[in-house]
Scaffold this motif. Structure first.
Motif, PDB file in Angstrom:
ATOM      1  N   THR A   1      38.760  10.381 -15.874  1.00 12.71           N
ATOM      2  CA  THR A   1      40.205  10.866 -16.252  1.00 12.71           C
ATOM      3  C   THR A   1      41.026   9.871 -15.495  1.00 12.71           C
ATOM      4  O   THR A   1      42.243   9.681 -16.054  1.00 12.71           O
ATOM      5  N   LEU A   2      40.684   9.209 -14.374  1.00 13.44           N
ATOM      6  CA  LEU A   2      41.793   8.444 -13.753  1.00 13.44           C
ATOM      7  C   LEU A   2      41.952   7.092 -14.285  1.00 13.44           C
ATOM      8  O   LEU A   2      42.923   6.510 -14.866  1.00 13.44           O
ATOM      9  N   PHE A   3      40.794   6.497 -14.927  1.00 12.56           N
ATOM     10  CA  PHE A   3      40.861   5.181 -15.817  1.00 12.56           C
ATOM     11  C   PHE A   3      39.653   5.077 -16.740  1.00 12.56           C
ATOM     12  O   PHE A   3      38.707   5.824 -16.531  1.00 12.56           O
ATOM     13  N   THR A   4      39.705   4.327 -17.822  1.00 16.00           N
ATOM     14  CA  THR A   4      38.553   4.124 -18.683  1.00 16.00           C
ATOM     15  C   THR A   4      38.475   2.588 -18.509  1.00 16.00           C
ATOM     16  O   THR A   4      38.925   1.872 -18.069  1.00 16.00           O
ATOM     17  N   VAL A   5      36.938   2.332 -18.861  1.00 12.23           N
ATOM     18  CA  VAL A   5      36.357   0.849 -19.032  1.00 12.23           C
ATOM     19  C   VAL A   5      35.875   1.067 -20.425  1.00 12.23           C
ATOM     20  O   VAL A   5      34.872   1.839 -21.058  1.00 12.23           O
ATOM     21  N   ASP A   6      36.293  -0.177 -20.959  1.00 13.54           N
ATOM     22  CA  ASP A   6      36.146  -0.324 -22.537  1.00 13.54           C
ATOM     23  C   ASP A   6      35.227  -1.579 -22.474  1.00 13.54           C
ATOM     24  O   ASP A   6      35.770  -2.689 -21.896  1.00 13.54           O
ATOM     25  N   ALA A   7      34.149  -1.337 -23.114  1.00  8.28           N
ATOM     26  CA  ALA A   7      33.272  -2.646 -23.275  1.00  8.28           C
ATOM     27  C   ALA A   7      32.239  -2.392 -24.463  1.00  8.28           C
ATOM     28  O   ALA A   7      31.947  -1.514 -24.854  1.00  8.28           O
ATOM     29  N   PRO A   8      32.057  -3.694 -25.154  1.00  8.96           N
ATOM     30  CA  PRO A   8      31.016  -3.394 -26.278  1.00  8.96           C
ATOM     31  C   PRO A   8      29.784  -2.928 -26.029  1.00  8.96           C
ATOM     32  O   PRO A   8      29.254  -3.314 -24.993  1.00  8.96           O
ATOM     33  N   TYR A   9      29.232  -1.897 -26.593  1.00  5.26           N
ATOM     34  CA  TYR A   9      27.981  -1.370 -26.617  1.00  5.26           C
ATOM     35  C   TYR A   9      27.038  -2.344 -26.599  1.00  5.26           C
ATOM     36  O   TYR A   9      25.717  -2.450 -25.868  1.00  5.26           O
ATOM     37  N   ARG A  10      27.000  -3.339 -27.746  1.00  5.03           N
ATOM     38  CA  ARG A  10      26.050  -4.433 -27.980  1.00  5.03           C
ATOM     39  C   ARG A  10      27.063  -5.828 -27.928  1.00  5.03           C
ATOM     40  O   ARG A  10      27.850  -5.681 -28.866  1.00  5.03           O
ATOM     41  N   ALA A  11      26.836  -6.821 -27.141  1.00  4.27           N
ATOM     42  CA  ALA A  11      27.749  -7.625 -26.769  1.00  4.27           C
ATOM     43  C   ALA A  11      27.403  -8.928 -28.022  1.00  4.27           C
ATOM     44  O   ALA A  11      26.401  -9.288 -28.198  1.00  4.27           O
ATOM     45  N   HIS A  12      28.667  -9.150 -28.497  1.00  9.66           N
ATOM     46  CA  HIS A  12      28.559 -10.283 -29.450  1.00  9.66           C
ATOM     47  C   HIS A  12      28.175 -11.778 -28.670  1.00  9.66           C
ATOM     48  O   HIS A  12      27.500 -12.364 -29.307  1.00  9.66           O
ATOM     49  N   ASP A  13      28.560 -11.834 -27.537  1.00 10.51           N
ATOM     50  CA  ASP A  13      28.207 -12.977 -26.796  1.00 10.51           C
ATOM     51  C   ASP A  13      27.790 -12.570 -25.402  1.00 10.51           C
ATOM     52  O   ASP A  13      28.840 -12.173 -24.749  1.00 10.51           O
ATOM     53  N   ALA A  14      26.621 -12.807 -24.941  1.00  8.87           N
ATOM     54  CA  ALA A  14      26.445 -12.127 -23.423  1.00  8.87           C
ATOM     55  C   ALA A  14      27.080 -13.007 -22.307  1.00  8.87           C
ATOM     56  O   ALA A  14      27.154 -12.593 -21.292  1.00  8.87           O
TER      57      ALA A  14
ATOM     58  N   HIS B   1      41.832   0.494 -18.313  1.00  9.75           N
ATOM     59  CA  HIS B   1      43.011   1.193 -18.443  1.00  9.75           C
ATOM     60  C   HIS B   1      42.946   2.443 -17.599  1.00  9.75           C
ATOM     61  O   HIS B   1      42.447   3.199 -17.782  1.00  9.75           O
ATOM     62  N   GLN B   2      44.182   2.373 -16.744  1.00 15.20           N
ATOM     63  CA  GLN B   2      44.473   3.678 -16.205  1.00 15.20           C
ATOM     64  C   GLN B   2      45.327   4.679 -16.917  1.00 15.20           C
ATOM     65  O   GLN B   2      46.358   4.444 -17.427  1.00 15.20           O
TER      66      GLN B   2
END
Length: 267
Positions: free
Chosen positions: A50-63, A71-72
């Motif tokens: 709830t304080l902040f979110t972390v967004d990242a690709p579940y399967r990365a296109h380029d490791a 994002h707060q």
């Protein structure tokens, strides 16, 4: 990146198990138990989405260039610093970032290397202590992936910087702005091989960055080998009316790179 992430998300939703993995951003693992003391000592950690979110690709296109977006969402608690950890990397702490008052609420993106399937966690520092969130990322080989440029070309352009601004120029100071800073540097991890000799290339990477608008600090970084080649940072901040952003970076070879980037000329 957005199209790749969307496609991966649709594939994951086709399987209830995979969907559950995405819903639970940090899977259980023994690695963090071993790492925890080195990263935060005996400090208590609160897990929160709830304080902040972390967004990242579940399967990365380029490791080798995995985007991580912080994002707060809750602006009632200030975030003064954040440590980004890639559990399964040879050097798990990608970087520790300290944020000046003008950065709040935090909207910050960086790119990291992911060497194998791993939790990527962000430990935010607040007046109330550490708060953790993160994502599970499927990627492999990011720390040993070959550099994208010839070593001579990479060294020749090392330290070049570019500022990109998004949206209209604010009419007054303290308006919220979004910027992106790009720094040319091979950021060798020590695990990559020269494509001609097949010998390992010595680790050589940016270890500190400081970004200011005028005299006001925006953010600093203490980084390691998990930060991607040619580091890129995208962030929002409150504009104080200064005409430039000043970036000072150092690397592990003792080089110092300092540039004043004009908000007008580069936007």
């Amino acid at each position: 990146m957005k199209m790749t992430y969307a496609a991966a998300l649709l594939c994951a939703l086709a399987s209830p198990l995979a969907a559950e993995e995405i819903k639970n951003p940090l899977t259980e693992g023994a690695t963090w138990i071993d790492l925890r003391g080195d990263v935060v000592g005996d400090a208590q950690i609160t897990e929160s989405q709830t304080l902040f979110t972390v967004d990242a690709p579940y399967r990365a296109h380029d490791a080798a260039t995995v985007p991580i977006v912080i994002h707060q969402a809750d602006t009632s608690v200030p975030i003064t610093a954040a440590t980004v950890v890639v559990d399964e990397n040879p050097a798990p702490v990608a970087g520790r970032f300290e944020f000046g008052p003008s950065m709040g609420p935090i909207d910050f993106e960086l790119r990291v290397r992911v060497n194998q399937y791993s939790n990527v966690r962000v430990l935010a520092e607040t007046p109330e202590g550490y708060v953790m969130n993160g994502r599970y990322v499927k990627a492999s080989g990011g720390c040993s992936a070959p550099a994208t440029r010839d070593p001579e070309l990479a060294l020749a352009s090392m330290g070049q910087m570019k500022l990109r601004l998004f949206g209209d120029t604010p009419a007054m100071s303290q308006a919220r702005r979004e910027a992106q800073i790009m720094i040319r540097h091979p950021n060798y991890s020590g695990l990559q091989r020269d494509q001609v000799t097949q010998l390992f290339i010595n680790a050589h990477f940016i270890d500190t960055i400081e970004v200011r608008q005028g005299d006001d600090l925006l953010f600093t970084m203490e980084g390691g080998i998990s930060i991607s080649e040619n580091p890129v940072f995208r962030f929002s901040y409150n504009d104080n009316g200064s005409e430039t952003l000043t970036v000072r970076a150092t690397d592990t070879e003792g080089n110092i790179f300092e540039r004043e980037l004009s908000k007008v000329a580069e936007s």
